[in-house]
Design an enzyme around this catalytic site. Sequence first.
Site, PDB file in Angstrom:
ATOM      1  N   HIS A  33      54.632  43.483  30.106  1.00 20.22           N
ATOM      2  CA  HIS A  33      54.436  44.188  28.828  1.00 20.22           C
ATOM      3  C   HIS A  33      55.768  44.337  28.096  1.00 20.22           C
ATOM      4  O   HIS A  33      55.844  44.167  26.882  1.00 20.22           O
ATOM      5  CB  HIS A  33      53.901  45.614  29.068  1.00 20.22           C
ATOM      6  CG  HIS A  33      52.569  45.680  29.731  1.00 20.22           C
ATOM      7  ND1 HIS A  33      52.388  46.186  30.990  1.00 20.22           N
ATOM      8  CD2 HIS A  33      51.330  45.322  29.282  1.00 20.22           C
ATOM      9  CE1 HIS A  33      51.103  46.149  31.297  1.00 20.22           C
ATOM     10  NE2 HIS A  33      50.434  45.630  30.299  1.00 20.22           N
ATOM     11  N   GLY A 143      50.113  38.434  26.429  1.00 21.79           N
ATOM     12  CA  GLY A 143      50.628  37.626  27.531  1.00 21.79           C
ATOM     13  C   GLY A 143      49.706  36.453  27.857  1.00 21.79           C
ATOM     14  O   GLY A 143      48.479  36.563  27.761  1.00 21.79           O
TER      15      GLY A 143
END
Length: 282
Positions: A33, A143
């Site tokens: 993250h 991601g």
Amino acid sequence: MKVLRSVSEVRAWRASARRVGFVPTMGALHAGHLSLVERAVRETDAAIASIFVNPTQFGPSEDYTAYPRREAEDIRLLEQHAGAAVFVPPVAEIYPPGDATRVTPGPIAAPLEGAARPGHFVGVATVVAKLLAIVRPDIAFFGQKDFQQLRVLQTTARDLRLGSEIVGCPTVREPDGLALSSRNAYLTPEQRRDAVALSRGLFAARELWERGERDPRVLRERVRELAGGGSVALEYVSVADPVTLAELDTPAATAVISLAARVGRARLIDNVLLGMDVADLR
Ligand code: PAF
């Protein structure tokens, strides 16, 4: 860093920000993250993250209540990484009483995670569409680890003309190859050792590809040989077209190999992208 809890607070913050980069998360932040936040800081004028464990993307037997929640620590990490703001809404701010509208993504959401987790991508597309409508970022960063999610959101943002660019960023891994995931926290030490088989299988198939192997059946088989064992129960191994996620049965110039497995009480997913870079997908 501003901690914003309501839609009106986000709108007021947005009005004074220029080029905004957004990182939607469910919290329990890890280096994956934070690499997205770093991209947002580098590539835009103001980076905002959200922390919201989205109830509509969890099935009835999934881990919504057990999902790790570490708000204070997450806020501290975001601050350290130069986040300008974080949106931490209560559930009723995103799903107010009477809320009934859902976003149903197209066929790209049907296979793989869509088949294994009915309704999951409706929940993901709905919450991300809402968050993008609230934050109105120029770019939102996701991601590659959740590859199908990335493609679902790219098509949703395009089809609904949401006005934000959806950018995929490389998976961040532990030194032994395991993809970072908030759900790795569920693994016992023994399961954690076994879980490295997942990336080992994917990397072995990638090596075959780099040596010229293009037959999807051979690539799939290589992953199956190496990615299971011990406490790892493979659910699926897929070799698919990275744009449509249609399963490949003949050689192609690009491919994504994805897998899902149960390791103890964790359900883990991972993938490798072959013949192209995640940044090329829009
Ligand atoms: O990837 C996640 O953490 C979630 O699916 C997302 C994109 C924040 C939506 O809840």
